[in-house]
Write a protein that holds these residues in place. Structure first.
Motif, PDB file in Angstrom:
ATOM      1  N   PRO A 129      -5.035 -14.058   6.421  1.00 14.49           N
ATOM      2  CA  PRO A 129      -5.090 -14.982   6.990  1.00 14.49           C
ATOM      3  C   PRO A 129      -5.927 -15.923   5.682  1.00 14.49           C
ATOM      4  O   PRO A 129      -7.033 -15.309   4.942  1.00 14.49           O
ATOM      5  CB  PRO A 129      -5.587 -15.510   8.156  1.00 14.49           C
ATOM      6  N   ALA A 130      -5.065 -16.986   5.691  1.00 16.08           N
ATOM      7  CA  ALA A 130      -6.395 -18.084   5.007  1.00 16.08           C
ATOM      8  C   ALA A 130      -7.854 -18.893   5.168  1.00 16.08           C
ATOM      9  O   ALA A 130      -7.537 -18.734   6.932  1.00 16.08           O
ATOM     10  CB  ALA A 130      -5.565 -19.394   4.706  1.00 16.08           C
ATOM     11  N   ALA A 131      -8.944 -18.696   4.747  1.00 17.69           N
ATOM     12  CA  ALA A 131      -9.966 -19.147   5.015  1.00 17.69           C
ATOM     13  C   ALA A 131     -10.360 -20.030   3.619  1.00 17.69           C
ATOM     14  O   ALA A 131      -9.797 -20.136   2.689  1.00 17.69           O
ATOM     15  CB  ALA A 131     -10.555 -17.904   5.524  1.00 17.69           C
ATOM     16  N   GLY A 132     -11.013 -20.661   4.397  1.00 14.38           N
ATOM     17  CA  GLY A 132     -11.863 -21.852   3.345  1.00 14.38           C
ATOM     18  C   GLY A 132     -12.206 -23.303   3.827  1.00 14.38           C
ATOM     19  O   GLY A 132     -11.534 -23.258   4.604  1.00 14.38           O
ATOM     20  N   ASP A 133     -13.282 -23.933   2.944  1.00 11.59           N
ATOM     21  CA  ASP A 133     -13.361 -25.149   3.748  1.00 11.59           C
ATOM     22  C   ASP A 133     -13.637 -26.334   2.407  1.00 11.59           C
ATOM     23  O   ASP A 133     -13.558 -27.387   2.424  1.00 11.59           O
ATOM     24  CB  ASP A 133     -15.096 -25.441   4.267  1.00 11.59           C
ATOM     25  N   PHE A 134     -12.480 -25.988   1.366  1.00 13.49           N
ATOM     26  CA  PHE A 134     -12.589 -26.479   0.059  1.00 13.49           C
ATOM     27  C   PHE A 134     -11.159 -27.305   0.522  1.00 13.49           C
ATOM     28  O   PHE A 134     -10.197 -26.894  -0.558  1.00 13.49           O
ATOM     29  CB  PHE A 134     -12.691 -26.001  -1.372  1.00 13.49           C
ATOM     30  N   ILE A 135     -11.167 -28.011   1.501  1.00 18.23           N
ATOM     31  CA  ILE A 135     -10.503 -28.995   1.294  1.00 18.23           C
ATOM     32  C   ILE A 135      -9.936 -30.014   2.090  1.00 18.23           C
ATOM     33  O   ILE A 135     -11.364 -30.943   2.259  1.00 18.23           O
ATOM     34  CB  ILE A 135      -9.765 -28.384   3.390  1.00 18.23           C
ATOM     35  N   ALA A 236     -22.747 -22.011 -12.682  1.00 18.06           N
ATOM     36  CA  ALA A 236     -23.085 -23.426 -13.852  1.00 18.06           C
ATOM     37  C   ALA A 236     -22.122 -24.978 -12.933  1.00 18.06           C
ATOM     38  O   ALA A 236     -23.609 -25.863 -13.691  1.00 18.06           O
ATOM     39  CB  ALA A 236     -23.310 -22.611 -14.337  1.00 18.06           C
ATOM     40  N   LEU A 237     -20.972 -24.925 -13.161  1.00 17.15           N
ATOM     41  CA  LEU A 237     -20.917 -26.659 -13.272  1.00 17.15           C
ATOM     42  C   LEU A 237     -20.805 -26.622 -11.714  1.00 17.15           C
ATOM     43  O   LEU A 237     -21.203 -27.650 -12.100  1.00 17.15           O
ATOM     44  CB  LEU A 237     -18.890 -25.527 -13.131  1.00 17.15           C
ATOM     45  N   ALA A 238     -20.527 -25.963 -10.233  1.00 15.28           N
ATOM     46  CA  ALA A 238     -20.637 -26.685  -9.732  1.00 15.28           C
ATOM     47  C   ALA A 238     -21.708 -27.554  -9.536  1.00 15.28           C
ATOM     48  O   ALA A 238     -22.377 -28.732  -8.838  1.00 15.28           O
ATOM     49  CB  ALA A 238     -20.560 -25.604  -8.565  1.00 15.28           C
ATOM     50  N   GLU A 239     -22.906 -26.560  -9.734  1.00 12.53           N
ATOM     51  CA  GLU A 239     -24.828 -27.000  -9.400  1.00 12.53           C
ATOM     52  C   GLU A 239     -24.809 -28.085 -10.771  1.00 12.53           C
ATOM     53  O   GLU A 239     -25.851 -28.878 -10.683  1.00 12.53           O
ATOM     54  CB  GLU A 239     -25.535 -25.649 -10.406  1.00 12.53           C
ATOM     55  N   ALA A 240     -24.520 -28.449 -11.464  1.00 12.02           N
ATOM     56  CA  ALA A 240     -24.241 -29.068 -12.752  1.00 12.02           C
ATOM     57  C   ALA A 240     -24.091 -30.774 -12.049  1.00 12.02           C
ATOM     58  O   ALA A 240     -24.266 -31.536 -12.060  1.00 12.02           O
ATOM     59  CB  ALA A 240     -23.728 -29.427 -13.886  1.00 12.02           C
ATOM     60  N   VAL A 241     -22.676 -30.154 -11.451  1.00  8.83           N
ATOM     61  CA  VAL A 241     -21.965 -31.584 -10.945  1.00  8.83           C
ATOM     62  C   VAL A 241     -23.025 -32.836  -9.616  1.00  8.83           C
ATOM     63  O   VAL A 241     -22.616 -32.995  -9.921  1.00  8.83           O
ATOM     64  CB  VAL A 241     -19.906 -31.227 -10.489  1.00  8.83           C
ATOM     65  N   ARG A 242     -23.363 -31.559  -9.172  1.00 12.78           N
ATOM     66  CA  ARG A 242     -23.825 -31.618  -7.310  1.00 12.78           C
ATOM     67  C   ARG A 242     -24.869 -32.433  -8.486  1.00 12.78           C
ATOM     68  O   ARG A 242     -26.038 -33.411  -8.088  1.00 12.78           O
ATOM     69  CB  ARG A 242     -24.206 -30.394  -7.049  1.00 12.78           C
ATOM     70  N   ARG A 243     -25.420 -31.755  -9.728  1.00 11.21           N
ATOM     71  CA  ARG A 243     -26.992 -32.852  -9.630  1.00 11.21           C
ATOM     72  C   ARG A 243     -26.651 -34.075  -9.877  1.00 11.21           C
ATOM     73  O   ARG A 243     -27.921 -35.111  -9.947  1.00 11.21           O
ATOM     74  CB  ARG A 243     -27.370 -31.995 -10.870  1.00 11.21           C
ATOM     75  N   TYR A 245     -23.652 -35.557  -8.386  1.00 11.64           N
ATOM     76  CA  TYR A 245     -22.883 -36.355  -7.504  1.00 11.64           C
ATOM     77  C   TYR A 245     -23.222 -34.850  -6.321  1.00 11.64           C
ATOM     78  O   TYR A 245     -22.444 -34.958  -5.843  1.00 11.64           O
ATOM     79  CB  TYR A 245     -22.010 -36.304  -8.089  1.00 11.64           C
ATOM     80  N   PRO A 246     -24.402 -35.327  -5.548  1.00 11.68           N
ATOM     81  CA  PRO A 246     -24.875 -34.579  -4.535  1.00 11.68           C
ATOM     82  C   PRO A 246     -24.015 -34.737  -3.456  1.00 11.68           C
ATOM     83  O   PRO A 246     -24.075 -33.589  -2.324  1.00 11.68           O
ATOM     84  CB  PRO A 246     -26.512 -35.234  -4.231  1.00 11.68           C
ATOM     85  N   ALA A 247     -23.367 -35.327  -3.320  1.00 10.72           N
ATOM     86  CA  ALA A 247     -22.330 -35.367  -2.225  1.00 10.72           C
ATOM     87  C   ALA A 247     -21.232 -34.357  -2.195  1.00 10.72           C
ATOM     88  O   ALA A 247     -19.839 -34.349  -1.768  1.00 10.72           O
ATOM     89  CB  ALA A 247     -21.616 -36.697  -1.465  1.00 10.72           C
ATOM     90  N   ALA A 248     -21.556 -33.858  -4.077  1.00 15.63           N
ATOM     91  CA  ALA A 248     -19.527 -33.385  -4.337  1.00 15.63           C
ATOM     92  C   ALA A 248     -19.645 -31.926  -3.518  1.00 15.63           C
ATOM     93  O   ALA A 248     -20.292 -31.356  -2.704  1.00 15.63           O
ATOM     94  CB  ALA A 248     -19.725 -33.023  -5.962  1.00 15.63           C
ATOM     95  N   VAL A 249     -17.958 -31.554  -2.963  1.00 16.28           N
ATOM     96  CA  VAL A 249     -17.865 -31.015  -2.446  1.00 16.28           C
ATOM     97  C   VAL A 249     -17.607 -29.396  -3.012  1.00 16.28           C
ATOM     98  O   VAL A 249     -16.529 -29.402  -4.645  1.00 16.28           O
ATOM     99  CB  VAL A 249     -16.435 -30.647  -1.177  1.00 16.28           C
ATOM    100  N   ALA A 250     -18.608 -28.558  -3.323  1.00 13.30           N
ATOM    101  CA  ALA A 250     -17.919 -27.593  -4.835  1.00 13.30           C
ATOM    102  C   ALA A 250     -18.023 -26.553  -3.478  1.00 13.30           C
ATOM    103  O   ALA A 250     -18.071 -25.753  -2.703  1.00 13.30           O
ATOM    104  CB  ALA A 250     -19.129 -26.961  -4.979  1.00 13.30           C
ATOM    105  N   GLU A 251     -16.673 -25.129  -4.159  1.00 12.66           N
ATOM    106  CA  GLU A 251     -16.791 -23.995  -4.339  1.00 12.66           C
ATOM    107  C   GLU A 251     -16.814 -23.535  -5.240  1.00 12.66           C
ATOM    108  O   GLU A 251     -16.435 -23.862  -6.672  1.00 12.66           O
ATOM    109  CB  GLU A 251     -14.807 -23.812  -3.569  1.00 12.66           C
TER     110      GLU A 251
END
Length: 348
Positions: A129-135, A236-243, A245-251
């Motif tokens: 079954p599907a899982a994950g919160d990147f929605i 590394a990409l997710a961390e760079a974006v969050r620096r 834009y801290p509110a970014a939803v990242a996976e």
């Protein structure tokens, strides 16, 4: 006449299950057809290798596999007689009957290299079954910036296609990073997607719309002041974006750095259900179980999918990504990221 419908009715019958003996009816019907089973399986109905390092598969499941755009499925593939499970995000819009998966080949990756080399029409795989919160949230953001790196494009494509089918009505931009333009999956489809601003970034060559790795200038070039930012790709990409834009939803699909223990490995591991015990070498329980000849079910191998969760009867384990200790008896642990500290007994 024995049909798939007839088989499904039989699968549901307790009487048939009892008559089939200890292995259950599935073990017999799948000898006739691997898809005649109550388990969720899918047949590959189409294969495309559109980039040097990826393969796209279209899967027809024997039972519905609902998912929300952006979620992932666990896929089980048999390679050289052993079952391996990995997590992949569908790239098709939610609600489609056929599931589209694009798998990036990773050097040394057992499953990704096998699928890239040997995937064919008629291949059968298992699905969970599907899982994950990147929605996306409800209500939908009016100004949405999506950022993808490498194979992180697959959940983003599912989100884009779902929004296209249901007409989002807002502004959408995509920043998509790959090594070169030739490595960009779905490049042709993105080029003709209406009402989406697409910028390509090439990290190992020229030709992109933005230069090099992600930085704040790319964010501004794609969309100034977005209402929401979603990023899927390497850590590394997710961390760079969050620096920026801290509110970014990242996976992220890469494991976090391992925490190296301060003291040498000690103690013994008892796999109680198998009657095996071994000296602790300091590696996660999953690695040590496999080295002992066991084949526990696992998925992502980075502590995300929970496929490998087992009961720790007693002992202490350390999470190798966070350093946190699990000290309680009869506690569920993810054995792919749990390293024993002293003597440990695991229900395996």
């Amino acid at each position: 006449m024995f049909t798939q419908t007839t088989n499904r009715r039989g699968v549901r019958s307790r009487l048939v299950g009892l008559l089939a003996g200890p292995h259950g009816v599935d073990r017999y019907t799948e000898l006739v057809d691997p898809m005649w089973t109550s388990e969720v399986r899918a047949t590959v109905v189409r294969v495309r290798r559109s980039t040097p390092r990826s393969v796209t598969l279209w899967l027809a499941p024997n039972h519905p596999v609902p998912f929300v755009a952006g979620q992932y499925l666990t896929v089980t593939v048999e390679v050289d007689g052993r079952r391996h499970t990995r997590c992949y995000s569908p790239a098709n819009a939610q609600g489609d009957q056929v599931i589209e998966l694009t798998v990036a080949r990773h050097d040394g990756g057992v499953v990704s290299e096998y699928l890239h080399r040997a995937a064919r029409v008629g291949l059968t795989v298992g699905l969970s079954p599907a899982a994950g919160d990147f929605i996306l949230p409800t209500p939908l953001p009016r100004r949405l910036l999506l950022i993808a790196g490498g194979s992180g494009i697959t959940p983003v494509m599912s989100i884009l296609r779902t929004l296209q089918e249901h007409w989002h009505g807002g502004e959408i931009a995509l920043l998509y990073y790959t090594r070169t333009l030739a490595d960009a999956c779905y490049r042709e489809q993105l080029a003709i997607m209406p009402d989406v601003t697409v910028l390509h970034g090439c990290t190992r060559g020229p030709g992109g719309d933005v230069e090099g790795h992600f930085d704040e200038r790319h964010l501004t070039a794609a969309m100034a002041d977005p209402d929401a930012v979603y990023v899927c790709g390497p850590t590394a990409l997710a961390e760079a974006v969050r620096r920026h834009y801290p509110a970014a939803v990242a996976e992220s699909f890469a494991p976090a750095p391992l925490v190296i223990p301060d003291t040498p490995a000690a103690g013994r591991i008892t796999f109680s259900r198998s009657g095996i015990d071994v000296d602790n070498d300091g590696q996660p329980l999953l690695n040590q179980a496999e080295a002992a000849g066991l084949a526990p079910q696992s998925g992502c191998r980075m502590g995300i999918c929970h496929t490998c969760t087992r009961r720790k009867v007693h002992g202490v384990v350390r999470n190798v990504t966070t350093g946190a200790l699990s000290t309680e008896d009869d506690e569920a642990v993810r054995i792919c990221v749990s390293a024993p500290v002293g003597d440990v007994e695991i229900d395996l």
